[in-house]
Design a protein around this motif. Structure first.
Motif, mmCIF file in Angstrom:
data_model
loop_
_atom_site.group_PDB
_atom_site.id
_atom_site.type_symbol
_atom_site.label_atom_id
_atom_site.label_comp_id
_atom_site.label_asym_id
_atom_site.label_seq_id
_atom_site.Cartn_x
_atom_site.Cartn_y
_atom_site.Cartn_z
ATOM 1 N N ILE A 1 -5.349 -6.564 -4.453
ATOM 2 C CA ILE A 1 -4.879 -5.165 -4.427
ATOM 3 C C ILE A 1 -3.792 -4.865 -5.454
ATOM 4 O O ILE A 1 -3.373 -3.722 -5.578
ATOM 5 N N ASN B 1 1.181 4.216 -2.872
ATOM 6 C CA ASN B 1 1.028 5.649 -2.556
ATOM 7 C C ASN B 1 2.203 6.484 -3.046
ATOM 8 O O ASN B 1 2.051 7.659 -3.363
ATOM 9 N N GLU C 1 0.844 -1.211 0.000
ATOM 10 C CA GLU C 1 0.000 0.000 0.000
ATOM 11 C C GLU C 1 0.871 1.249 0.000
ATOM 12 O O GLU C 1 0.600 2.227 -0.710
#
Lengths: 305, 305
Positions: A109, A92, A88
């Motif tokens: 994801i 970002n 994650e």
């Protein structure tokens, strides 16, 4: 699949041809993974260094990660907390994010991913996770794969040597210390973790030449030093082999030298890996312990959830 | 200087202000060093990651090293074979090469160098070798240095706690296992090497959360597990502290938690380092062993020459 069949599947795992499409500009490679999935990046890093490769076996990624980073998250289960967290973060930061997994949350994801067969222990899926890295960078050819297959198959057919070593360890309640050397330092670590997870024994590792700057002292003068059994990989570097010989001589130690039947990097790599697969499997059986069981690790994950 | 005075000199070492002039363009940093000089790069790497930092504790440098690389060779003696070899290779590749040393051959082959005081053990010169890295990247200020000085001075004045721990280790012939966590994983390694070189005992290390993927199994089920004493650094990350607590609970282990008296990275770092300095020094005295002596390592270098 029973655990022995998992071990035997390694020779077929190395035949997978999947790879990532890395046809874009990047300055560095970051590979994130833990435990049996984490060692994959470390093995790769010791062999490939045309660009900086940083491995992360932790929560959190380096500050430099940005849109010039090729980021690869590896988690066999697809649910490893640390790795999901790092993926994650990498997204970002705008990194090019890729994944290797058998499923889990990771599959949902990441767009660019390689899905490998599920249902075995992560540590038994090393080939499935490692080969895509070699394939992506075109580092291995079919002749090498054929030759590795034969070496692994020979061990599957006959692992009497590993069984004898396992009896020696058990009979003396030895604790194994494994000394590797580049580019097989991570394989020494893999041996340690296979002892931990399969045989549920302690095991420790270090590598030449670094250990000549510290472990050389206790090898000579420590208490309890006879409680350890030393496995040392014969090195590709003759200067390192000289160090191995002299270290035994001046400390009065007796090392078990593991000599792979080939000089080729990949052949040697998989021979060393599979040696420990059977050594630790046999030790588990002799200890009357289920090599498959990692319930304590599972308990911990439950309590953390 | 006797060995105790060497330990006490750390608080003055941190005051050095020397730094490298890095006013040029570079993409990555490679730091080469072995043993007590090698851990310097690893400690730095855990804290600074604005650019990829690769540490090398080996013969040979990564393929990517070129004229966009800031290369730093660290060898206290200036005569470390592996590091000298790597410096020559880095020069051939056109890297920007810098060095930290007290003299030796390194001094004669590098133009951009920081010369530090000679005459002590490399492992006692950690401050001299580490501070130039922090100074070069402007990572530390005078208030922090004052505060570290006070912490180190307090330990120099009173290290009763470390002495008691040393008696506990000796009385049970314990083998220490140190579990660190980021950004103090290399400090756990430093503890290991201080046990090796000062007290001449074995010691091993690992770190949270990685050890939850392997060592957790033997912590619960290994033979000989009562022969080890566990030191665990309290973490900056509460999730890791939760792991430490749960790991003890599910494996039935008792960890000695080391709690630094500050939350600041640098204060914590040097507290942890100095804790092991005294713990291992005291253990050497109790064992009636000279903490200064590393003659076996010296013998090996002679035989290799």
């Amino acid at each position: 699949m029973n655990f022995l069949d998992e071990l035997k599947s390694l020779k077929d795992q190395i035949k997978v041809k999947n790879k990532f499409d890395i046809n874009f500009d990047f300055d560095n490679i970051v590979i994130s993974g833990m435990g049996g999935s984490g060692v994959v990046g470390n093995i790769f890093q010791e062999y490939y260094s045309k660009k900086p490769v940083i491995t992360v076996g932790d929560y959190g990624i380096p500050d430099f990660v940005n849109n010039k980073t090729l980021f690869i998250g590896i988690s066999y289960s697809g649910n490893t907390e640390e790795t999901l967290n790092n993926i994650e973060e990498a997204k970002n930061r705008g990194a090019h994010v890729f994944g290797i997994t058998s499923g889990g949350k990771l599959e949902t994801i990441i767009e660019n991913k390689i899905i490998i067969p599920s249902g075995i222990q992560p540590r038994s899926a090393l080939g499935y996770m490692l080969m895509p890295l070699y394939n992506t960078f075109n580092l291995i050819n079919d002749d090498q794969i054929d030759s590795i297959y034969k070496i692994l198959d020979a061990i599957d057919q006959n692992h009497e040597e590993m069984k004898n070593e396992a009896f020696k360890i058990y009979g003396n309640s030895y604790i194994p210390i494994i000394f590797g050397s580049r580019p097989y330092k991570s394989v020494a670590y893999r041996w340690k973790t296979q002892f931990n997870e399969n045989a549920k024994t302690f095991a420790f590792y270090n590598y030449f030449p670094e250990l000549n700057h510290n472990d050389t002292m206790p090898l000579k003068s420590a208490y309890r030093k006879d409680e350890y059994l030393y496995y040392v990989f014969e090195s590709d570097n003759q200067r390192v082999n000289q160090r191995i010989r002299i270290t035994q001589e001046i400390t009065g130690s007796q090392f078990n030298i593991i000599k792979p039947p080939s000089e080729d990097y990949f052949n040697k790599l998989f021979y060393l890996i599979h040696y420990a697969d059977y050594l630790t499997y046999q030790l588990a059986l002799i200890r009357n312990i289920d090599p498959n069981d990692v319930s304590t690790i599972e308990d911990l994950k439950q309590k953390l959830a």
